[in-house]
Design a protein around this motif. Sequence first.
Motif, mmCIF file in Angstrom:
data_model
loop_
_atom_site.group_PDB
_atom_site.id
_atom_site.type_symbol
_atom_site.label_atom_id
_atom_site.label_comp_id
_atom_site.label_asym_id
_atom_site.label_seq_id
_atom_site.Cartn_x
_atom_site.Cartn_y
_atom_site.Cartn_z
ATOM 1 N N ARG A 467 0.842 -1.188 0.000
ATOM 2 C CA ARG A 467 0.000 0.000 0.000
ATOM 3 C C ARG A 467 0.882 1.244 0.000
ATOM 4 O O ARG A 467 1.664 1.452 0.938
ATOM 5 N N ARG A 475 -3.488 14.285 -4.010
ATOM 6 C CA ARG A 475 -4.852 13.963 -4.416
ATOM 7 C C ARG A 475 -5.707 15.218 -4.592
ATOM 8 O O ARG A 475 -6.902 15.112 -4.859
ATOM 9 N N ASN A 504 -2.526 -0.041 -13.418
ATOM 10 C CA ASN A 504 -3.709 0.606 -12.858
ATOM 11 C C ASN A 504 -3.984 0.027 -11.478
ATOM 12 O O ASN A 504 -3.957 -1.192 -11.289
ATOM 13 N N CYS A 505 -4.206 0.919 -10.551
ATOM 14 C CA CYS A 505 -4.442 0.479 -9.175
ATOM 15 C C CYS A 505 -5.680 1.151 -8.627
ATOM 16 O O CYS A 505 -6.014 2.277 -9.015
ATOM 17 N N THR A 506 -6.315 0.475 -7.725
ATOM 18 C CA THR A 506 -7.403 1.111 -6.990
ATOM 19 C C THR A 506 -6.812 1.886 -5.807
ATOM 20 O O THR A 506 -5.699 1.612 -5.344
ATOM 21 N N ILE A 507 -7.570 2.869 -5.349
ATOM 22 C CA ILE A 507 -7.182 3.618 -4.163
ATOM 23 C C ILE A 507 -8.201 3.345 -3.068
ATOM 24 O O ILE A 507 -9.403 3.489 -3.287
ATOM 25 N N GLU A 508 -7.712 2.944 -1.925
ATOM 26 C CA GLU A 508 -8.559 2.702 -0.765
ATOM 27 C C GLU A 508 -8.003 3.470 0.407
ATOM 28 O O GLU A 508 -6.832 3.319 0.753
ATOM 29 N N LEU A 512 -2.675 3.566 -2.686
ATOM 30 C CA LEU A 512 -2.659 2.743 -3.895
ATOM 31 C C LEU A 512 -2.446 1.295 -3.475
ATOM 32 O O LEU A 512 -1.519 0.985 -2.711
#
Length: 634
Positions: A467, A475, A504-508, A512
């Motif tokens: 992460r 952001r 490509n990654c998701t953000i939580e 990342l």
Amino acid sequence: MQRLILVILLFPAVIFSRGQGYPIRQVPFTAVEVTDNFWRPRIKTNHEVTIPIAFGYCETTGRIKNFEVAGGLTEGTFCTMYPFDDSDVFKIVEGASYSLQTFPDPELEDYLDTLIYKFVMAQEDDGYLYTNRTILGGSGHEWIGTERWQNTHLHSHELYNMGHMFEAAVAHYRATGKRNFLDVAIKAADRIDEDFGWDAKVSYPGHQGIEIGLVKLYNVTGEKRYLDLAKFFLDARKDGPEYCQAHLPVTEQEEAVGHAVRATYMYSGMADVAALTGEQDYIDAISRIWEDITYRKIYVTGGIGASGGNEGFAEPYYLPNATAYCETCASIGNIFFNHRLFLLHGDAKYYDVLERTLYNAMLSGVSLSGDRFFYPNVLESDGSHERQAWFGCACCPSNICRFIPSVPGYVYAVDKDGIYVNLYMSNHANIEYEKETVSLTQETYYPYDGKIKITIGLEETKTFVLRLRIPGWARGEAIDGDLYVFRDRHEPEWKVMVNGDSINCTIEKGYLIIDRHWQDGDEVVLDLSMHVRQVAADERVKADSARMAFQRGPLVYAAEWPDNPGTDVLKVKVNPTSVSGCEEKSYMLVEAQTIRLCGDCGEQPLVFIPYHLWNNRGPGPMQVWIPLVDLPDQ
């Protein structure tokens, strides 16, 4: 970096080995070797300059002699101004114990043993250790009362001193394996445990801090009485003054009030106890309080505590610049608090506040030379402010001593799924994850450049989640909530590559998420675009009305007199319509990057330096929030 086998130091948040503990675990600073040109020199200067001069002042001011007199080693009376002066010595011992683990130093270790002998002698037979009362009895300082524990809930600082002693003793034990100081702490804790409780004396510390120390002592000894005592001191708070956060039961508090250092130490203690006991009401309360601070009461530098009268919080949106208090200790306490909330929740918003405070309000508290300090950290000066070599109340220099060596411990964390990368600085880390070692090597020129390369080292291929924190400033968020916003229109920009390929990654929760089967030598490159950002404050912050601050990456900037000859930085204005088109020019100034921005349409641009560097070249005018040029109505 050399390490001792015994050292797995858990500062400032404890990695709990018993009970439930934090769901996310800090990677201790002893596992992280910082190699950059920003933090490494500061950590070294703390060892070579700050800690020695702090011990020197403790010698010359009589803080150490107080222990000698109390222990019958020399003749005399109580030597210093305040009954809490013992705590300065303890905090410096704590910092020296941390520093020993990065810079092994036999001479320093011997000096600590000499000090600890004086602590042993000063401790009374039943465990009580408080030099003012031991020396002067019932005629000691007016704050302490005529009997033990009489004014613990007010200003005696008996429990506060011992809390710092517990932290120092645990640090020394973990650094050296020696029990000489730990045994002093255990004896003192047993005395307190016998004297306080629902069936004994019901009271609480007027200055919090013992709660953190008791939890650390619990962690190293496994003695649950110490954890229970920490919870008792929190639950006993009610019907007291707002100044020390005793006006309501801690679970009913919703706003940050009173003395800012006492507050953040208490909130940190609540988090520690909640992590071990599952006390959800504690977590709910400190979460509400965090929002009150972050949405209404924090400075753009990450400093907290607007008022000098109570050394703490004022009403919402009251954030004056020239009279800002922003005590260095409060900044350190704010870092403690936000770090613990991250360990509970895994949300990057807490690290966004932590990083803002770390690089600005906290770092302003110590000079580059390591021997001059700010107590308050103002955001505007007419030239009357200057760092001091020492203070009568020396809590800030001693806090710096213990905090700076711990900075590498904020970089990484682990949970059951993988590794968090929270701060960016060049380093090499060996991280224990699922009974194996994962090495991470960061290469970066952060905080002046947003490109970070991370190389993975593994003995065998392994699947885990990496992460990477995308800071709020990257952001497009100046801070969680709307207290500060970026008024320019730069779109958030970052990219990430693994082994040269974009992914490509998701953000939580601001991170990342890279979930893959990692191999030895894998490289991750994160590139965060750093623009000069225009910061505007909520209109309810009257001190910043029609003004603008500037930020690049995590650094807040200030206009200071040496870079702007012939210009009164307290009277200059900036044109908001021309700032975004101005040339950005950087050059090295004590390895710092400066920016140049248009002033009020004159030929002379304004030069800004990172706020934390101001006053390193002598006193003079400085300003963070710059007034805007009056523009005609559009």
